[in-house]
Write a protein that holds these residues in place. Structure first.
Motif, PDB file in Angstrom:
ATOM      1  N   UNK C 194       4.299  10.826  17.979  1.00  0.00           N
ATOM      2  CA  UNK C 194       5.005   9.675  17.402  1.00  0.00           C
ATOM      3  C   UNK C 194       5.822   8.927  18.439  1.00  0.00           C
ATOM      4  N   UNK C 195       5.789   7.604  18.339  1.00  0.00           N
ATOM      5  CA  UNK C 195       6.716   6.771  19.100  1.00  0.00           C
ATOM      6  C   UNK C 195       8.138   7.119  18.661  1.00  0.00           C
ATOM      7  N   UNK C 196       9.095   7.029  19.590  1.00  0.00           N
ATOM      8  CA  UNK C 196      10.507   7.208  19.241  1.00  0.00           C
ATOM      9  C   UNK C 196      11.333   6.183  19.999  1.00  0.00           C
ATOM     10  N   UNK C 197      12.472   5.857  19.436  1.00  0.00           N
ATOM     11  CA  UNK C 197      13.338   4.850  20.065  1.00  0.00           C
ATOM     12  C   UNK C 197      13.961   5.363  21.361  1.00  0.00           C
ATOM     13  N   UNK C 216      -7.334  15.966  20.368  1.00  0.00           N
ATOM     14  CA  UNK C 216      -8.384  15.731  19.366  1.00  0.00           C
ATOM     15  C   UNK C 216      -9.639  16.572  19.621  1.00  0.00           C
ATOM     16  N   UNK C 217      -9.632  17.358  20.712  1.00  0.00           N
ATOM     17  CA  UNK C 217     -10.840  18.131  21.050  1.00  0.00           C
ATOM     18  C   UNK C 217     -10.835  19.542  20.490  1.00  0.00           C
ATOM     19  N   UNK C 218      -9.831  19.891  19.666  1.00  0.00           N
ATOM     20  CA  UNK C 218      -9.678  21.303  19.269  1.00  0.00           C
ATOM     21  C   UNK C 218      -9.668  21.484  17.752  1.00  0.00           C
ATOM     22  N   UNK C 219     -10.259  20.505  17.049  1.00  0.00           N
ATOM     23  CA  UNK C 219     -10.337  20.626  15.593  1.00  0.00           C
ATOM     24  C   UNK C 219      -9.007  20.418  14.890  1.00  0.00           C
ATOM     25  N   UNK C 220      -8.047  19.844  15.573  1.00  0.00           N
ATOM     26  CA  UNK C 220      -6.735  19.628  14.953  1.00  0.00           C
ATOM     27  C   UNK C 220      -6.694  18.275  14.238  1.00  0.00           C
ATOM     28  N   UNK C 221      -5.730  18.155  13.349  1.00  0.00           N
ATOM     29  CA  UNK C 221      -5.466  16.902  12.664  1.00  0.00           C
ATOM     30  C   UNK C 221      -4.439  16.142  13.517  1.00  0.00           C
ATOM     31  N   UNK C 222      -4.909  15.152  14.240  1.00  0.00           N
ATOM     32  CA  UNK C 222      -4.026  14.447  15.170  1.00  0.00           C
ATOM     33  C   UNK C 222      -3.599  13.114  14.563  1.00  0.00           C
ATOM     34  N   UNK C 223      -2.288  12.937  14.433  1.00  0.00           N
ATOM     35  CA  UNK C 223      -1.754  11.709  13.849  1.00  0.00           C
ATOM     36  C   UNK C 223      -0.935  10.970  14.899  1.00  0.00           C
ATOM     37  N   UNK C 253      -4.054   6.957  12.379  1.00  0.00           N
ATOM     38  CA  UNK C 253      -2.816   6.289  12.740  1.00  0.00           C
ATOM     39  C   UNK C 253      -1.979   6.030  11.492  1.00  0.00           C
ATOM     40  N   UNK C 254      -0.685   6.218  11.619  1.00  0.00           N
ATOM     41  CA  UNK C 254       0.233   5.893  10.520  1.00  0.00           C
ATOM     42  C   UNK C 254       1.361   5.044  11.086  1.00  0.00           C
ATOM     43  N   UNK C 255       2.093   4.422  10.189  1.00  0.00           N
ATOM     44  CA  UNK C 255       3.126   3.508  10.684  1.00  0.00           C
ATOM     45  C   UNK C 255       4.542   3.976  10.367  1.00  0.00           C
ATOM     46  N   UNK C 256       4.688   5.291  10.139  1.00  0.00           N
ATOM     47  CA  UNK C 256       6.058   5.792  10.020  1.00  0.00           C
ATOM     48  C   UNK C 256       6.145   7.215  10.545  1.00  0.00           C
ATOM     49  N   UNK C 257       7.246   7.493  11.179  1.00  0.00           N
ATOM     50  CA  UNK C 257       7.471   8.821  11.746  1.00  0.00           C
ATOM     51  C   UNK C 257       7.501   9.860  10.630  1.00  0.00           C
ATOM     52  N   UNK C 258       8.113   9.484   9.503  1.00  0.00           N
ATOM     53  CA  UNK C 258       8.242  10.420   8.382  1.00  0.00           C
ATOM     54  C   UNK C 258       6.856  10.858   7.907  1.00  0.00           C
ATOM     55  N   UNK C 259       5.959   9.905   7.774  1.00  0.00           N
ATOM     56  CA  UNK C 259       4.611  10.235   7.313  1.00  0.00           C
ATOM     57  C   UNK C 259       3.904  11.155   8.327  1.00  0.00           C
ATOM     58  N   UNK C 260       4.102  10.839   9.580  1.00  0.00           N
ATOM     59  CA  UNK C 260       3.466  11.658  10.611  1.00  0.00           C
ATOM     60  C   UNK C 260       3.991  13.086  10.592  1.00  0.00           C
ATOM     61  N   UNK C 261       5.287  13.221  10.372  1.00  0.00           N
ATOM     62  CA  UNK C 261       5.922  14.547  10.422  1.00  0.00           C
ATOM     63  C   UNK C 261       5.578  15.412   9.204  1.00  0.00           C
ATOM     64  N   UNK C 262       5.170  14.778   8.123  1.00  0.00           N
ATOM     65  CA  UNK C 262       4.944  15.485   6.861  1.00  0.00           C
ATOM     66  C   UNK C 262       3.984  16.667   7.062  1.00  0.00           C
ATOM     67  N   UNK C 264       3.654  18.696   9.379  1.00  0.00           N
ATOM     68  CA  UNK C 264       3.087  18.858  10.731  1.00  0.00           C
ATOM     69  C   UNK C 264       3.415  20.229  11.315  1.00  0.00           C
ATOM     70  N   UNK C 265       2.479  20.769  12.071  1.00  0.00           N
ATOM     71  CA  UNK C 265       2.709  22.030  12.784  1.00  0.00           C
ATOM     72  C   UNK C 265       3.374  21.780  14.137  1.00  0.00           C
ATOM     73  N   UNK C 266       3.111  20.610  14.665  1.00  0.00           N
ATOM     74  CA  UNK C 266       3.619  20.234  15.983  1.00  0.00           C
ATOM     75  C   UNK C 266       4.067  18.774  15.933  1.00  0.00           C
ATOM     76  N   UNK C 267       5.246  18.483  16.489  1.00  0.00           N
ATOM     77  CA  UNK C 267       5.672  17.073  16.593  1.00  0.00           C
ATOM     78  C   UNK C 267       5.989  16.747  18.057  1.00  0.00           C
ATOM     79  N   UNK C 268       5.623  15.535  18.455  1.00  0.00           N
ATOM     80  CA  UNK C 268       5.796  15.110  19.853  1.00  0.00           C
ATOM     81  C   UNK C 268       6.370  13.695  19.825  1.00  0.00           C
ATOM     82  N   UNK C 269       7.670  13.552  19.455  1.00  0.00           N
ATOM     83  CA  UNK C 269       8.271  12.211  19.367  1.00  0.00           C
ATOM     84  C   UNK C 269       8.754  11.738  20.737  1.00  0.00           C
ATOM     85  N   UNK C 270       8.269  10.609  21.160  1.00  0.00           N
ATOM     86  CA  UNK C 270       8.518  10.147  22.536  1.00  0.00           C
ATOM     87  C   UNK C 270       8.341   8.643  22.622  1.00  0.00           C
ATOM     88  N   UNK C 271       9.166   7.997  23.407  1.00  0.00           N
ATOM     89  CA  UNK C 271       9.100   6.545  23.534  1.00  0.00           C
ATOM     90  C   UNK C 271       8.003   6.118  24.506  1.00  0.00           C
TER      91      UNK C 271
END
Lengths: 396, 396, 396
Positions: C194-197, C216-223, C253-262, C264-271
């Motif tokens: 996810x993009x972050x401020x 995306x090469x390991x069968x994961x759900x990448x958002x 692709x989604x347009x909100x961090x909240x939706x992406x985090x829902x 999630x097993x892993x989060x990578x928030x970064x600007x």
């Protein structure tokens, strides 16, 4: 028999015992056998490295570098040479172009040489200063060694001073030897060391001086060309004259690039600053005269601009032997229409010679390594034979 | 039997098991046996190196350095020590004098220590900050090691903090031991650690503090001299007092250089900044008060200038034991009439002592190497014996 | 059997002959077997090092680095990797952010590669330039090698370009594999890139692009989540789509961090900076339009500020799988209330994940070493087996 062993067999016939523990200031300090030995060892090391032999002379140890002027090529050549022989490089990050006092140099020399096997110094900015700095430095480490401060005396590799640039001229010469298939084929070959126009100011004299001081030792016809006012040091012209006499070659000066290029086998068009102006510049720096320096710079740039026709064009190249003389440059060159509007060489000429130009540069690491090896190793013949029969550099 | 083996036999009698895996912050953290071991290992390494033995402890590995203040001598000593033991040096090029926050330090500490066997840190500019930085750094790598981030925990060499400069004071002491022919000859010798005038401002307190904190451990008469207002940290004076009591020596303060020099065997005249002013400076930096800092600088320079007669003259040297006391300095010195108009020492005095001064400095690489070896090697006695019987450093 | 040997047995089953003598530009250039081999070799090297085995591949040799943007982590990771394998690091100190011309690059590439086994390059500042620089550089050394200028052709490690940051994404992935106990456990796991401020401007796109291009090469759900206007390069989205198809995973692709985090097993928030704006920036730099650059910077900072709610809070973390998703960052992060007022992540979240964050970073040296080893060693299986049975790194 490997190429390295063939070279070692030639090396065995040369008288080089005085290279052991010696410094490398200027090529004209060295005998013909010593100069030949540097080329031979450089070529042997290159062959050993190409055949994946380890060329370690040292298990540990430091190669110190002191760059008092910018450098990329020589810096990486020195680093490569040290690494090849097993030395780590540690750079002294001095403020460049600062004219240091004797006391400071003496102290610094000892303080950075605690475990130094080699000292590489570039100090080429100020006439009358660069060589003096190196001498003061090396005298200090000699004293430090004698007094038990240093447990070894490092040897010097001059990485360019105000007078000579021996790692450059020796690499240039090794390139010429290979290009013409051996030193025995050089008798009578004509080389034109010519001044060329550059939009920048204050380029060192040590490259042309190094070239005429070395190339005159091989029976070649060496021609130095420059506009009036761009004389090199008279002492170096004298050395070139005497060299030429001893080998059946010649050294003469002409005042046009065209004349120099006529029927030349090798051309080396390159800019440099006038000796007298560089002396003046040193005086102004020592006096802290900033205005004087600015005025001198303007004057010199204007003076350069009078000689924009001193440039290596395709037309001039056609005048050389069969129109195919070997074009040389120490790099980086001022290339007309590429790195500057008007410069030392036309782009099409430069482009055509890129492979030989890079090849020319590629000899420098081996030349430096050979200078170090012949100074630090008492029996280079035995050492190189052991390397040839020894372990691998890349282990897997 | 080699000198190294003689030294190893002495080392065998010392209790040094706590040096293994320890950091070197301050000399007063270490027992007498541990201090003695550092000197012994340093001297053994010097002998091994002089006899061309390889002193490698590591086949590969990194010695990281973090210089938060300028350095030449210590930088090259650290590089030499690391190279001697087989480590490559990698320098973290931080903006100097930046007072870093805990979080950043914790992160940086781990990020640069992935394969670090040793961390050398200089952070001497701000009272209350240098040691704290080192502590925070080393706590972070301890945690990193425990959490499996780092596969080894690097050891710390304090290359000068706000409190102590142990690689300097230990090298100084090794020089004194050699000069007087052994530690057993030091009882009753008088050493004068004296403030001296300098035209520059803000020199660290860690040199005089390091000297009185260490030299008081050998039964010597240690005298600290300075003008009113140039007090060192009270804690260090207390350590010096307690050290002296335990060894039959003494520690006292006097308020004139002449009194300190009277009949001294060793003199160490050197400038430093007042402790209280340095504390004030830290506060001003933390508050970002540039005007305050400028005013403080002016005030301190004016205060210094009141004590220009605190300078090591030939006349003062005559007052020392037989007029031939050992003159010491950590270098570079402010030399009157050479590097400045009026400074810490007269040129003729300094010039006369150049060889011992350089010799003093030459112990530092071995002291640092000994600190590293005794921390990283579980059985230094066995390691040094193997080195003595082992392979050569220069292979040809 | 050691862990290293277990890993080598897995490595033996992979088809990796094309890694030999190859460069590492982008992860999507490499086959699944090749990617798996890098992880396997990296883990084997880590085990070997932890068990004090020497991992030297080279007796001597140079790892050149060219950092055209700042770096601490990657710089030290590269230095560690080179040192582990027996290479010395020599850095080319170019002026950063200078857009170099082809000719200069070609020359420099050869001049610094005389004895280079590896070239590590970071050039991430300008869209359309970074990768091009690396390509030009490597084409030049290929030609140099073919023409006999260089006696070996160095291999490239992309230390971050404008498109990918493979040493980062591969280290990230190795961290994920270890965290979840093996690559076989990743199917169906959800990762939110996810993009972050951030209050700073112009952060490279290569981290998010590298992540979606690899994960995306390991069968994961990448958002991938970002505000409108912060699109990444369309080509990379396409690669991510195709990767996902081939492995039974997904990329959306989604347009909100909240939706992406829902959940999630892993989060990578970064600007990161918007792709289109970065292209504009390159054009402005090339035109030398300083005013344009300043205006663009202001516009981008204002645009960022509209999305201050894109920050990784405790509340958002609670939405993740069991509220305990693995938080990831390439470091350094903009931490709200610590390193800046408002940033990418709340301090309490960041603080809670410090150990895994540092662990994440700790894989990078081994990933780089594995990239080098698999390119320079023809038979990595045999080499690693010899290392396992070979000599020690710390000798005493």
């Amino acid at each position: 028999m490997s190429k390295a062993i063939e070279l070692v067999n030639q090396l065995e016939k040369l008288q080089i015992k005085n290279l052991y523990n010696s410094d490398f200031y200027w090529t004209w300090d060295k005998t013909d056998d010593e100069i030949a030995a540097i080329f031979t060892v450089a070529d042997a090391l290159r062959d050993l490295r190409e055949r994946n032999r380890s060329c370690r002379v040292f298990d540990s140890g430091l190669g110190i570098s002191v760059f008092r002027d910018n450098s990329t090529r020589t810096r990486f050549s020195y680093a490569s040479a040290c690494n090849l022989l097993g030395l780590d490089v540690k750079d002294l990050d001095e403020k460049k172009s600062q004219i240091a006092h004797g006391e400071t140099v003496r102290e610094t020399a000892n303080m950075i040489s605690f475990m130094a096997d080699v000292i590489g110094i570039r100090d080429d900015m100020f006439i009358g200063e660069g060589h003096k700095y190196m001498k003061t430095f090396m005298d200090a480490v000699t004293e430090g060694y004698e007094k038990g401060i240093l447990e070894q005396r490092p040897m010097l590799v001059n990485l360019q001073c105000d007078v000579d640039h021996p790692t450059q001229s020796m690499a240039d010469m090794d390139h010429i030897i290979h290009h013409f298939g051996g030193v025995e084929n050089l008798k009578g070959k004509k080389i034109a060391m010519s001044w060329a126009y550059s939009p920048s100011y204050g380029k060192p004299l040590s490259v042309p001086q190094g070239v005429v001081g070395l190339m005159t030792r091989f029976g070649m016809e060496v021609v130095l060309a420059h506009p009036k006012g761009y004389e090199i040091m008279p002492d170096i012209e004298k050395i070139a004259q005497e060299n030429a006499k001893g080998t059946g070659g010649s050294f003469r000066k002409v005042s046009s690039m065209a004349e120099a290029f006529e029927d030349a086998d090798i051309v080396y068009p390159k800019s440099w600053a006038p000796f007298a102006a560089m002396e003046e510049r040193t005086r102004l720096y020592q006096a802290g005269d900033k205005d004087g320096i600015d005025q001198l710079e303007k004057k010199l740039l204007a003076q350069n601009a009078e000689f924009k026709d001193w440039t290596c064009t395709e037309d001039l190249m056609k005048r050389t032997k069969n129109g195919t003389a070997l074009y040389m440059h120490c790099l980086p060159a001022d290339i007309s229409g590429l790195s500057c509007k008007e410069g030392e060489v036309e782009n099409s000429v430069f482009e055509r010679y890129i492979t030989p130009l890079y090849k020319q540069a590629s000899y420098k690491p081996y030349i430096i390594a050979a200078m170090i090896l012949t100074s630090k190793v008492q029996d280079p013949v035995a050492a190189l034979r052991k390397m040839d029969a020894g372990s691998e550099r890349k282990l897997f």
